[in-house]
Design a protein around this motif. Structure first.
Motif, PDB file in Angstrom:
ATOM      1  N   ALA A  69       0.746  -1.258  -0.016  1.00 29.03           N
ATOM      2  CA  ALA A  69       0.125   0.089  -0.221  1.00 29.03           C
ATOM      3  C   ALA A  69       0.902   1.164  -0.006  1.00 29.03           C
ATOM      4  O   ALA A  69       0.592   2.204  -0.788  1.00 29.03           O
ATOM      5  N   ALA A  70       2.014   1.009   0.496  1.00 25.23           N
ATOM      6  CA  ALA A  70       2.910   2.233   0.745  1.00 25.23           C
ATOM      7  C   ALA A  70       3.527   2.835  -0.641  1.00 25.23           C
ATOM      8  O   ALA A  70       3.722   4.081  -0.883  1.00 25.23           O
ATOM      9  N   CYS A 125     -14.604   5.358   0.659  1.00 31.33           N
ATOM     10  CA  CYS A 125     -13.456   5.873   1.228  1.00 31.33           C
ATOM     11  C   CYS A 125     -13.569   6.635   2.343  1.00 31.33           C
ATOM     12  O   CYS A 125     -12.772   6.487   3.235  1.00 31.33           O
ATOM     13  N   ARG A 169     -12.256   5.243   5.985  1.00 35.03           N
ATOM     14  CA  ARG A 169     -11.087   5.788   6.809  1.00 35.03           C
ATOM     15  C   ARG A 169     -11.377   6.373   8.181  1.00 35.03           C
ATOM     16  O   ARG A 169     -10.648   6.429   8.891  1.00 35.03           O
ATOM     17  N   GLY A 228      -9.046   1.173  13.001  1.00 32.96           N
ATOM     18  CA  GLY A 228      -7.961   0.280  12.688  1.00 32.96           C
ATOM     19  C   GLY A 228      -7.976   0.207  11.195  1.00 32.96           C
ATOM     20  O   GLY A 228      -7.209  -1.005  10.518  1.00 32.96           O
ATOM     21  N   VAL A 229      -8.743   0.691  10.385  1.00 40.45           N
ATOM     22  CA  VAL A 229      -8.690   0.330   8.788  1.00 40.45           C
ATOM     23  C   VAL A 229      -7.938   1.440   8.116  1.00 40.45           C
ATOM     24  O   VAL A 229      -8.071   2.541   8.311  1.00 40.45           O
ATOM     25  N   GLN A 230      -7.017   0.811   7.351  1.00 39.60           N
ATOM     26  CA  GLN A 230      -6.175   1.726   6.389  1.00 39.60           C
ATOM     27  C   GLN A 230      -6.713   1.432   5.019  1.00 39.60           C
ATOM     28  O   GLN A 230      -6.765   0.396   4.271  1.00 39.60           O
ATOM     29  N   CYS A 231      -7.053   2.712   4.227  1.00 38.35           N
ATOM     30  CA  CYS A 231      -7.782   2.398   2.930  1.00 38.35           C
ATOM     31  C   CYS A 231      -6.922   3.431   1.821  1.00 38.35           C
ATOM     32  O   CYS A 231      -7.246   4.716   1.889  1.00 38.35           O
ATOM     33  N   PRO A 232      -5.954   3.104   1.232  1.00 36.14           N
ATOM     34  CA  PRO A 232      -5.445   3.735   0.072  1.00 36.14           C
ATOM     35  C   PRO A 232      -6.480   4.279  -0.849  1.00 36.14           C
ATOM     36  O   PRO A 232      -7.414   3.209  -1.111  1.00 36.14           O
ATOM     37  N   PHE A 234      -8.686  -2.756   1.489  1.00 32.87           N
ATOM     38  CA  PHE A 234      -8.408  -2.340   2.435  1.00 32.87           C
ATOM     39  C   PHE A 234      -7.707  -2.989   3.715  1.00 32.87           C
ATOM     40  O   PHE A 234      -7.959  -4.208   3.698  1.00 32.87           O
ATOM     41  N   ASP A 235      -6.904  -2.447   4.298  1.00 32.96           N
ATOM     42  CA  ASP A 235      -6.126  -3.213   5.411  1.00 32.96           C
ATOM     43  C   ASP A 235      -6.845  -3.412   6.615  1.00 32.96           C
ATOM     44  O   ASP A 235      -7.252  -2.599   7.640  1.00 32.96           O
ATOM     45  N   SER A 289      -5.373  -5.349  11.571  1.00 28.43           N
ATOM     46  CA  SER A 289      -5.005  -4.959  13.003  1.00 28.43           C
ATOM     47  C   SER A 289      -6.218  -5.666  13.687  1.00 28.43           C
ATOM     48  O   SER A 289      -6.298  -5.656  14.924  1.00 28.43           O
TER      49      SER A 289
END
Ligand code: PMP
Ligand code: GLU
Length: 396
Positions: free
Chosen positions: A146-147, A305, A309, A313-317, A327-328, A331
């Motif tokens: 994702a980074a 999105c 967001r 705990g959710v990471q969403c590019p 999305f991640d 966690s």
């Protein structure tokens, strides 16, 4: 007992279609399911396209066509590429197949086999690995994160190349991540390709579904000599809400297209005659429908999105194309949510479906463990209600 062949035994069912089937099963049993599994536009095929199909049937276009597709549709597609991307293909360089999935299968079947390696950046669309495996070739996965915007760098590509590498599979805009490579990023990959013996299979099926400043690029156009090494694949399914019509296409060097057409002539005779007439009407008719659907997808992307967001705990590019959010949720691994122990993306999705009837696809199906895929090709009401439930689930 009939023995199952080695090739067929090794094939997994499409995870996205399997997830969609699960939702249909629950629905048939009377349950309300918030289904975000399958990636297919929820819109009806535009009326003028259906009308062209009816007209084709009335005119008796109900027989086999030429194996590689009608001359009219192939010439329409060649003209479309010239107009859209300024690249010249003759109708002999175009093959129409029964959906882009079939195009991918034909392309791989015609170009790779045992002893060959096919490079696939991850996360990748579920079918790529199985389609490669069916040819006897080996797939080599190149992990992206994702980074890095889920994009493979030229250095990563360079280090994945071995003397056995034959093909690179690219997909921009991407399923499942929604990532869209910029022109400069693709040019840098093209330079690595041109410095090697690699050919490229560029799956551009989401080319008309990009958001904000993102724009799809036709990979074959990027450098002189690249078109000779590239098979471009796209189709009618996503752009025109025509998934059930089964029309996809491949453009590339004439000898490869001919080999693929030979395979197809033995395999399916030809794509559906009526669907070919409909696809021609789609490409030649008014394109307002395409923009109307694209805008709606963009609005849903923004809605999904912003809500994702805000979840704990959710990471969403931010996806820049297609109609998926990837999305991640890692966690939550190791936690017990609503009475279910969550250890990976598969157990996350199963627990979510069982407890609150929200249907997502595990990232593991796309080579992206830790993530889940949400297709927002569904109504805003379903999105609102489904995401409320997802929030409840994450709060345990
Ligand atoms: N490529 C990608 C990346 C896809 O998501 C899909 C959708 N199933 C396809 C190809 C194939 O689409 P179709 O066979 O419906 O043309
Ligand atoms: N492309 C769609 C998806 O990924 C269709 C399903 C499939 O053909 O596997 O959901």
């Amino acid at each position: 007992m009939i023995r199952i062949s080695q090739v067929a035994s090794a094939v997994q069912p499409s995870a996205t279609l399997a997830a969609a089937a699960k939702a249909k099963q629950l629905q048939a049993a009377g349950k309300t399911v918030f289904d975000f599994s399958v990636g297919e536009p929820d819109f009806a095929t535009p009326e003028h396209i259906c009308a062209a199909a009816v007209e084709a049937m009335r005119k008796g276009q109900t027989r086999y066509t030429i194996a590689s597709g009608t001359a009219e549709l192939r010439s329409t597609i060649a003209g479309w590429y010239q107009k859209t991307y300024g690249i010249r293909y003759t109708p002999e360089q175009v093959l129409i197949s029964n959906g882009a999935k079939h195009s991918l299968h034909n392309a791989l079947f015609a170009t790779v086999g045992p002893g060959d390696e096919v490079i696939i950046p991850t996360p990748y669309w579920v079918s790529y690995s199985d389609l490669v495996q069916m040819t006897g070739a080996r797939y080599v996965l190149v992990p992206t994160t994702a980074a890095s915007g889920f994009k493979m760098t030229p250095a990563q590509l360079k280090s994945a190349i071995t003397p056995r590498s034959r093909l690179l599979m690219l997909n921009s805009p991407s399923n499942p991540t929604g990532a869209v490579y910029t022109r400069a990023e693709l040019e840098a990959l093209a330079d690595v390709v041109l410095a090697s013996d690699l050919s490229v299979l560029s799956d551009e099926i989401y080319e008309k579904l990009t958001f904000g400043d993102a724009k799809a690029t036709c990979f074959a156009t990027l450098r002189p000599g690249l078109a000779e090494r590239t098979l471009t694949i796209s189709g009618a399914s996503k752009t025109y809400a025509m998934t059930g019509w089964r029309i996809g296409w491949t453009l590339g060097p004439a000898p490869v297209i001919k080999a693929m057409a030979n395979v197809q002539s033995q395999q399916t005779s030809c794509p559906c005659s009526v669907s070919q007439a409909a696809a021609r009407a789609a490409l030649e008719g008014d394109q307002v429908c395409v923009e109307t659907m694209r805008k709606e997808f963009e609005a849903r992307r923004d809605l999904v999105c912003s809500r994702l967001r805000a979840l704990p705990g959710v990471q969403c590019p931010i996806p820049e194309g297609a109609f998926y959010a990837f999305f991640d949720v890692s966690s939550s691994f190791g936690k017990t949510l609503m009475g279910h122990k969550v250890t990976d993306s598969m157990s996350f999705c199963l627990a979510l479906l069982e407890t609150l009837q929200v249907n997502l696809v595990p990232g593991s199906a796309f080579g992206g463990e830790g993530f889940v895929r949400l297709s927002y090709a569904t109504s805003r009401e379903t999105i609102q209600a489904g995401l409320e439930r997802l929030e409840r689930f994450l709060r345990g």
